[in-house]
Design a protein around this motif. Structure first.
Motif, PDB file in Angstrom:
ATOM      1  N   ILE A 156       0.908 -41.202 -25.212  1.00  0.00           N
ATOM      2  CA  ILE A 156      -0.244 -41.734 -24.468  1.00  0.00           C
ATOM      3  C   ILE A 156       0.171 -42.114 -23.056  1.00  0.00           C
ATOM      4  O   ILE A 156      -0.504 -41.792 -22.074  1.00  0.00           O
ATOM      5  CB  ILE A 156      -0.848 -42.939 -25.219  1.00  0.00           C
ATOM      6  CG1 ILE A 156      -1.534 -42.480 -26.509  1.00  0.00           C
ATOM      7  CG2 ILE A 156      -1.838 -43.695 -24.335  1.00  0.00           C
ATOM      8  CD1 ILE A 156      -1.904 -43.616 -27.440  1.00  0.00           C
ATOM      9  N   LEU A 157       1.302 -42.811 -22.933  1.00  0.00           N
ATOM     10  CA  LEU A 157       1.778 -43.228 -21.614  1.00  0.00           C
ATOM     11  C   LEU A 157       2.124 -42.025 -20.742  1.00  0.00           C
ATOM     12  O   LEU A 157       1.783 -41.974 -19.555  1.00  0.00           O
ATOM     13  CB  LEU A 157       2.994 -44.144 -21.763  1.00  0.00           C
ATOM     14  CG  LEU A 157       3.538 -44.720 -20.460  1.00  0.00           C
ATOM     15  CD1 LEU A 157       2.584 -45.754 -19.884  1.00  0.00           C
ATOM     16  CD2 LEU A 157       4.929 -45.331 -20.670  1.00  0.00           C
ATOM     17  N   ARG A 158       2.809 -41.044 -21.317  1.00  0.00           N
ATOM     18  CA  ARG A 158       3.178 -39.853 -20.557  1.00  0.00           C
ATOM     19  C   ARG A 158       1.936 -39.129 -20.044  1.00  0.00           C
ATOM     20  O   ARG A 158       1.910 -38.675 -18.887  1.00  0.00           O
ATOM     21  CB  ARG A 158       4.017 -38.910 -21.425  1.00  0.00           C
ATOM     22  CG  ARG A 158       5.441 -39.386 -21.677  1.00  0.00           C
ATOM     23  CD  ARG A 158       6.125 -38.468 -22.696  1.00  0.00           C
ATOM     24  NE  ARG A 158       7.438 -38.958 -23.056  1.00  0.00           N
ATOM     25  CZ  ARG A 158       8.586 -38.328 -22.803  1.00  0.00           C
ATOM     26  NH1 ARG A 158       8.571 -37.176 -22.144  1.00  0.00           N
ATOM     27  NH2 ARG A 158       9.736 -38.825 -23.198  1.00  0.00           N
ATOM     28  N   ARG A 159       0.921 -38.996 -20.907  1.00  0.00           N
ATOM     29  CA  ARG A 159      -0.291 -38.290 -20.495  1.00  0.00           C
ATOM     30  C   ARG A 159      -1.036 -39.063 -19.405  1.00  0.00           C
ATOM     31  O   ARG A 159      -1.629 -38.468 -18.512  1.00  0.00           O
ATOM     32  CB  ARG A 159      -1.200 -38.074 -21.700  1.00  0.00           C
ATOM     33  CG  ARG A 159      -0.621 -37.187 -22.797  1.00  0.00           C
ATOM     34  CD  ARG A 159      -0.365 -35.765 -22.329  1.00  0.00           C
ATOM     35  NE  ARG A 159       0.126 -34.910 -23.397  1.00  0.00           N
ATOM     36  CZ  ARG A 159      -0.567 -33.908 -23.934  1.00  0.00           C
ATOM     37  NH1 ARG A 159      -1.784 -33.607 -23.489  1.00  0.00           N
ATOM     38  NH2 ARG A 159      -0.042 -33.183 -24.909  1.00  0.00           N
ATOM     39  N   ALA A 160      -0.994 -40.388 -19.478  1.00  0.00           N
ATOM     40  CA  ALA A 160      -1.747 -41.203 -18.514  1.00  0.00           C
ATOM     41  C   ALA A 160      -1.015 -41.387 -17.195  1.00  0.00           C
ATOM     42  O   ALA A 160      -1.646 -41.485 -16.136  1.00  0.00           O
ATOM     43  CB  ALA A 160      -2.064 -42.565 -19.123  1.00  0.00           C
ATOM     44  N   THR A 161       0.324 -41.456 -17.241  1.00  0.00           N
ATOM     45  CA  THR A 161       1.083 -41.815 -16.038  1.00  0.00           C
ATOM     46  C   THR A 161       2.169 -40.824 -15.664  1.00  0.00           C
ATOM     47  O   THR A 161       2.720 -40.907 -14.561  1.00  0.00           O
ATOM     48  CB  THR A 161       1.764 -43.187 -16.221  1.00  0.00           C
ATOM     49  OG1 THR A 161       2.807 -43.065 -17.205  1.00  0.00           O
ATOM     50  CG2 THR A 161       0.762 -44.247 -16.650  1.00  0.00           C
ATOM     51  N   GLY A 162       2.538 -39.941 -16.601  1.00  0.00           N
ATOM     52  CA  GLY A 162       3.660 -39.042 -16.363  1.00  0.00           C
ATOM     53  C   GLY A 162       5.008 -39.672 -16.625  1.00  0.00           C
ATOM     54  O   GLY A 162       6.045 -39.027 -16.429  1.00  0.00           O
ATOM     55  N   GLU A 163       5.034 -40.915 -17.091  1.00  0.00           N
ATOM     56  CA  GLU A 163       6.304 -41.636 -17.279  1.00  0.00           C
ATOM     57  C   GLU A 163       6.756 -41.657 -18.730  1.00  0.00           C
ATOM     58  O   GLU A 163       5.947 -41.786 -19.653  1.00  0.00           O
ATOM     59  CB  GLU A 163       6.158 -43.082 -16.800  1.00  0.00           C
ATOM     60  CG  GLU A 163       5.959 -43.239 -15.316  1.00  0.00           C
ATOM     61  CD  GLU A 163       5.865 -44.703 -14.939  1.00  0.00           C
ATOM     62  OE1 GLU A 163       6.917 -45.355 -14.822  1.00  0.00           O
ATOM     63  OE2 GLU A 163       4.739 -45.205 -14.789  1.00  0.00           O
ATOM     64  N   ASP A 167      12.039 -45.176 -20.168  1.00  0.00           N
ATOM     65  CA  ASP A 167      12.418 -45.346 -18.764  1.00  0.00           C
ATOM     66  C   ASP A 167      11.573 -46.429 -18.100  1.00  0.00           C
ATOM     67  O   ASP A 167      12.095 -47.267 -17.347  1.00  0.00           O
ATOM     68  CB  ASP A 167      12.244 -44.034 -18.004  1.00  0.00           C
ATOM     69  CG  ASP A 167      13.320 -43.015 -18.340  1.00  0.00           C
ATOM     70  OD1 ASP A 167      14.334 -43.390 -18.959  1.00  0.00           O
ATOM     71  OD2 ASP A 167      13.132 -41.833 -17.990  1.00  0.00           O
ATOM     72  N   ARG A 168      10.270 -46.411 -18.352  1.00  0.00           N
ATOM     73  CA  ARG A 168       9.403 -47.433 -17.754  1.00  0.00           C
ATOM     74  C   ARG A 168       9.813 -48.817 -18.252  1.00  0.00           C
ATOM     75  O   ARG A 168       9.888 -49.775 -17.472  1.00  0.00           O
ATOM     76  CB  ARG A 168       7.943 -47.150 -18.077  1.00  0.00           C
ATOM     77  CG  ARG A 168       6.953 -48.124 -17.418  1.00  0.00           C
ATOM     78  CD  ARG A 168       5.524 -47.768 -17.804  1.00  0.00           C
ATOM     79  NE  ARG A 168       4.553 -48.696 -17.248  1.00  0.00           N
ATOM     80  CZ  ARG A 168       3.778 -48.469 -16.195  1.00  0.00           C
ATOM     81  NH1 ARG A 168       3.874 -47.310 -15.535  1.00  0.00           N
ATOM     82  NH2 ARG A 168       2.915 -49.368 -15.777  1.00  0.00           N
ATOM     83  N   PHE A 169      10.098 -48.927 -19.553  1.00  0.00           N
ATOM     84  CA  PHE A 169      10.498 -50.230 -20.077  1.00  0.00           C
ATOM     85  C   PHE A 169      11.816 -50.695 -19.480  1.00  0.00           C
ATOM     86  O   PHE A 169      11.996 -51.895 -19.220  1.00  0.00           O
ATOM     87  CB  PHE A 169      10.602 -50.210 -21.600  1.00  0.00           C
ATOM     88  CG  PHE A 169      11.116 -51.513 -22.137  1.00  0.00           C
ATOM     89  CD1 PHE A 169      10.309 -52.640 -22.134  1.00  0.00           C
ATOM     90  CD2 PHE A 169      12.424 -51.640 -22.587  1.00  0.00           C
ATOM     91  CE1 PHE A 169      10.791 -53.866 -22.567  1.00  0.00           C
ATOM     92  CE2 PHE A 169      12.909 -52.859 -23.027  1.00  0.00           C
ATOM     93  CZ  PHE A 169      12.090 -53.971 -23.017  1.00  0.00           C
ATOM     94  N   ALA A 170      12.750 -49.777 -19.255  1.00  0.00           N
ATOM     95  CA  ALA A 170      14.042 -50.167 -18.688  1.00  0.00           C
ATOM     96  C   ALA A 170      13.858 -50.872 -17.353  1.00  0.00           C
ATOM     97  O   ALA A 170      14.549 -51.864 -17.058  1.00  0.00           O
ATOM     98  CB  ALA A 170      14.937 -48.938 -18.530  1.00  0.00           C
TER      99      ALA A 170
END
Length: 348
Positions: A156-163, A167-170
């Motif tokens: 879901i996060l990848r589709r919405a933000t590309g992230e 990695d985002r949590f780090a």
């Protein structure tokens, strides 16, 4: 000396604790910190030691997605299929982000075909989830998404933000000083404790259970200490379970969690912060086999808010005593040790 220290030392004396740690933080200050045993049979456990924590990871995966909600990239009541069109298959077209976060999406287990996949074949596992029929109508029941939770949120996060979620949590963890990792970096591999199976019936009991077997057995190997101790696993993002953390790192996060003017509230904003820690879905959890109230990431009751893991680790904020607790162990087994720790802290 607090009685809980004697409890941890008694585990070592009884041969039930090969290595672990406890940290309790009150009013932002470390009140209790104690390490026992070793990280690998030789090197003593210290405050910087990391260990795999199983489902203790889930609130951190949830928080990462909620930061995207706070930024406006997602909506809690947005349909998952709006950002991930393939997910609309097999009766899941109306599933919302909120239902995924609160374990109400109806996908507590990967489909049977996942038993033949490698645990790090992320693309194939995600494709199976997109095509799968839910085990119950989304929103109509709760069932802990034991292994699937992180892959659903990551996609879901990848589709919405590309992230990438890990990695985002780090970045979030580094900014806030939380020594918790959804993927271990090469620089931190030397701090990771080797897990060992303390009770030989631990994994077979899970895998033979009609509820837990599908939930924890697909893909295979995630109850195998040799798999968990590999660099391959430690450097893989499997966000439902593959978080490596120190006891102090967990306690520091929970110390920052609850206050309306605290770090987590500042990250999410007041409304979303309340959604993170407040009840979202309740009922007889079809995997746990008991009554549960889920927030958007935690289990909560009248006594505490937090999350435990299959191997015996746990972390929580005490609603009774206003302190944050992180307890970690490398001895894979039941929850008797953390229950003894909880009793010493919350009822002592």
């Amino acid at each position: 000396m607090h009685p809980v220290i004697d409890v941890l030392d008694s585990f070592v004396a009884a041969g039930t604790e090969p290595g672990g740690a406890l940290c309790v933080i009150r009013d932002g200050e470390v009140e209790i910190e104690h390490q026992v045993g070793t990280r690998d049979g030789v090197r003593p456990w210290d405050a910087e030691t990391l260990v795999m924590t199983y489902s203790v990871a889930k609130p951190f995966a949830a928080l990462t997605v909620l930061t995207a909600v706070a930024e406006g990239a997602l909506g809690l009541d947005q349909r998952v299929a709006e950002v991930w069109p393939e997910y609309a298959a097999a009766g899941k077209e109306a599933t919302t982000v909120r239902q995924v976060l609160s374990h109400a999406a109806g996908l507590p287990s990967f489909p049977e075909a996942a038993a033949d996949l490698e645990y790090d074949d992320r693309a194939a596992l995600v494709a199976l989830l997109a095509a799968a029929a839910p085990e119950h109508e989304p929103g109509a029941a709760v069932a802990e998404h034991a292994l699937t939770y992180g892959h659903l949120l990551d996609e879901i996060l990848r589709r919405a933000t590309g992230e990438d979620l890990a990695d985002r949590f780090a970045g979030i963890a580094a900014r806030h000083g939380w020594d918790v990792h959804l993927r271990v970096s090469p620089a931190d591999l030397g701090r990771v404790a080797d897990v060992v199976v303390g009770d030989p019936t631990w994994a077979p009991t899970y895998l033979a259970d009609p509820r837990w077997g599908p939930a924890l057995g697909r893909p295979a190997g995630l109850l195998d200490a040799d798999v968990l101790n590999s660099e391959r696993f430690r450097t893989t993002s499997f966000p439902a379970i593959a978080m490596h953390a120190s006891a102090r790192g967990l306690a520091r996060f929970y110390s920052d969690l609850m206050a309306p003017d605290g770090a987590v509230a500042a990250l999410l904003g007041p409304k979303l912060h309340q959604a993170f820690i407040g009840p979202a879905a309740s009922g007889h959890d079809l995997v746990l086999g008991r009554e549960v109230t889920w927030t958007l990431g935690f289990q909560v009751d009248d006594e505490d808010i937090g999350m435990g893991g299959a191997g015996g680790c746990a972390a929580w904020w005490s609603l009774q005593n206003d302190h944050a607790v992180g307890y970690v162990t490398r001895g894979l087994g039941g929850h008797d040790r953390v229950e003894a720790v909880w009793d010493a802290l919350e009822q002592g």
